[in-house]
Design a protein around this motif. Structure first.
Motif, PDB file in Angstrom:
ATOM      1  N   HIS A   1     -20.693 -30.842 -17.151  1.00 38.81           N
ATOM      2  CA  HIS A   1     -19.156 -31.259 -17.996  1.00 38.81           C
ATOM      3  C   HIS A   1     -19.437 -30.356 -18.808  1.00 38.81           C
TER       4      HIS A   1
ATOM      5  N   CYS B   1     -18.664 -27.340 -19.317  1.00 38.20           N
ATOM      6  CA  CYS B   1     -17.153 -27.265 -18.478  1.00 38.20           C
ATOM      7  C   CYS B   1     -16.443 -26.975 -19.625  1.00 38.20           C
ATOM      8  N   HIS B   2     -16.208 -28.226 -20.301  1.00 38.12           N
ATOM      9  CA  HIS B   2     -16.030 -28.255 -21.614  1.00 38.12           C
ATOM     10  C   HIS B   2     -15.743 -27.312 -22.541  1.00 38.12           C
TER      11      HIS B   2
ATOM     12  N   ASP C   1     -24.717 -33.996 -14.074  1.00 38.49           N
ATOM     13  CA  ASP C   1     -23.151 -33.743 -14.072  1.00 38.49           C
ATOM     14  C   ASP C   1     -22.929 -33.708 -15.695  1.00 38.49           C
TER      15      ASP C   1
ATOM     16  N   VAL D   1     -12.044 -34.674 -13.051  1.00 38.52           N
ATOM     17  CA  VAL D   1     -13.472 -34.828 -14.340  1.00 38.52           C
ATOM     18  C   VAL D   1     -12.910 -32.931 -15.067  1.00 38.52           C
ATOM     19  N   THR D   2     -12.539 -32.106 -14.982  1.00 34.90           N
ATOM     20  CA  THR D   2     -12.772 -31.358 -15.919  1.00 34.90           C
ATOM     21  C   THR D   2     -11.870 -30.062 -15.075  1.00 34.90           C
TER      22      THR D   2
ATOM     23  N   LEU E   1     -17.243 -29.229 -10.345  1.00 33.81           N
ATOM     24  CA  LEU E   1     -18.399 -30.573  -9.847  1.00 33.81           C
ATOM     25  C   LEU E   1     -17.413 -31.213  -9.192  1.00 33.81           C
TER      26      LEU E   1
END
Length: 408
Positions: free
Chosen positions: A249, A252-253, A245, A211-212, A218
């Motif tokens: 996320h 993180c992005h 989440d 996902v990242t 995560l």
């Protein structure tokens, strides 16, 4: 990254202030206050809007993809009357592209549902719905699909069945292979890109199995799937990350991009509105959340109730993040970066041993070097080693020449 700024420091400052004003008025409206009053506008902001060249300000607004945000607020348009009509036109274009993205997202959700492949849509239209309740409020974006790594091959085949083709980057040639190169590519990479032409226009899909880039911040797909949020686009069910989440996320992005986009920071701020102060305090124990909040506060985008200063003590590393964000927000969104700098930057995203191993492997042997650049056939390990040694030697020579010019 190029050292040449594409927006001026003054235009960035005013753009930040205008974005902060819109968010403040959104929060006031959510609390039942009247958002149409000009009481929140400082005389300094009014003077800045009058003094800055319109073209400079428009460049900053477009660089940070804030057309739809600013064009939707009548008070902002009053502050920058020379740009009001142009912003409305640009915002309409953004909204049309966002609606096209919503149509593609809806199609993909239906496609995977019929095939029985669990899939989460991340960012994009679901994030717009979570943060604003409107499909087109964020403007254009990407269609990012997230599947279990075990379903990657089936998901890729499914997308090919409706006209998508793989973009030959990031080891895409071997990503579905059951051989050692396929397993390696899936371990060190997080996504592949696919594209197709519909009605004379390109449509793009980023298919994720991690996902990242920040590993272990995560959990994996199965856990995220169990606690998903369910949304709807014109009657079609869309599954996405739950609110917590989605916040993690988004942080993180933003961290991956060095907090270079004000629009991504606005996503984070809007997501925080669904949490209590206690919950936000707990979430800030995550490094990337704390650092993102530090940048948000520096941009004056946070509500007073969630100011970073009310939470864990300010750290020297966070000051470094703020300074870096200030620089990157002046630069172009897409800039050249050496593989070494890319890897070192990503090493700091997560202190998980897995994350460090992945980033070191990406620096030493990214998946695309495993295959012949023309034929796409797998190379032998000695051939891979020779290619990497040559490439790294060239980079060392470039760095050495640059260092000599610097010291002259």
């Amino acid at each position: 990254m190029s050292s040449e700024a594409v927006v001026s420091a003054k235009s960035l400052q005013v753009t930040r202030q205008l974005a902060g004003l819109v968010l403040q008025r959104e929060r006031e409206a959510g609390e039942g206050s009247r958002p149409n009053s000009a009481c929140g506008v400082s005389s300094q902001l009014e003077a800045s809007c009058r003094s800055i060249p319109a073209e400079d300000l428009l460049a900053a607004i477009r660089r940070h993809r804030l057309e739809t945000l600013l064009a939707a607020d009548p008070l902002v348009l009053q502050l920058i009357p020379l740009l009001a009509d142009r912003l409305k036109v640009l915002a309409r274009k953004e909204q049309m592209e966002a609606l096209a993205l919503a149509s593609l997202t809806r199609e993909m959700a239906a496609l995977f549902e019929r095939a029985g492949i669990p899939m989460l849509v991340i960012k994009g239209v679901p994030l717009a719905l979570q943060t604003t309740g409107l499909l087109a409020a964020r403007g254009r974006g990407d269609c990012d699909l997230f599947v279990d790594p075990a379903d990657l091959g089936e998901a890729t085949t499914l997308l090919k069945s409706v006209g998508f083709v793989l973009c030959e980057t990031n080891g895409a040639r071997g990503i579905g292979s059951d051989g050692i190169y396929g397993h390696y590519s899936r371990f060190v990479s997080i996504e592949i890109s696919l594209k197709r032409v519909v009605g004379g226009k390109w449509q793009w899909i980023d298919l994720h199995w991690h996902v990242t880039h920040a590993r272990d911040v995560l959990p994996g797909f199965q856990i995220l799937w169990k606690r998903l949020d369910e949304l709807s686009i014109n009657g079609q069910t869309i599954f996405t990350l739950n609110h917590t989440d989605a916040l993690l996320h988004s942080c993180c992005h933003a961290a991956m991009d060095r907090w270079m986009s004000i629009r991504s920071l606005i996503d984070i701020e809007r997501l925080t509105r669904g949490f209590s102060e206690i919950e936000l305090h707990r979430l800030q124990r995550q490094r990337l959340v704390r650092k993102s909040f530090a940048v948000l506060e520096d941009c004056n985008l946070l509500a007073d109730s969630v100011k970073f200063s009310k939470y864990p003590a300010f750290r020297v590393s966070d000051r470094h993040v703020i300074n870096d964000a200030r620089k990157t927000q002046l630069m172009a969104c897409r800039t050249d970066e050496s593989l070494l700098n890319f890897g070192l930057r990503h090493l700091r995203l997560s202190y998980s041993p897995i994350n460090w191993l992945v980033k070191l492997l990406l620096m030493l042997a990214p998946p695309d070097v495993l295959f012949h650049p023309s034929t796409g056939s797998p190379l032998s390990l000695p051939q891979v080693a020779v290619r990497r040694i040559r490439k790294l030697s060239q980079q060392v020579m470039i760095w050495g020449n640059a260092s000599q010019r610097f010291h002259r």
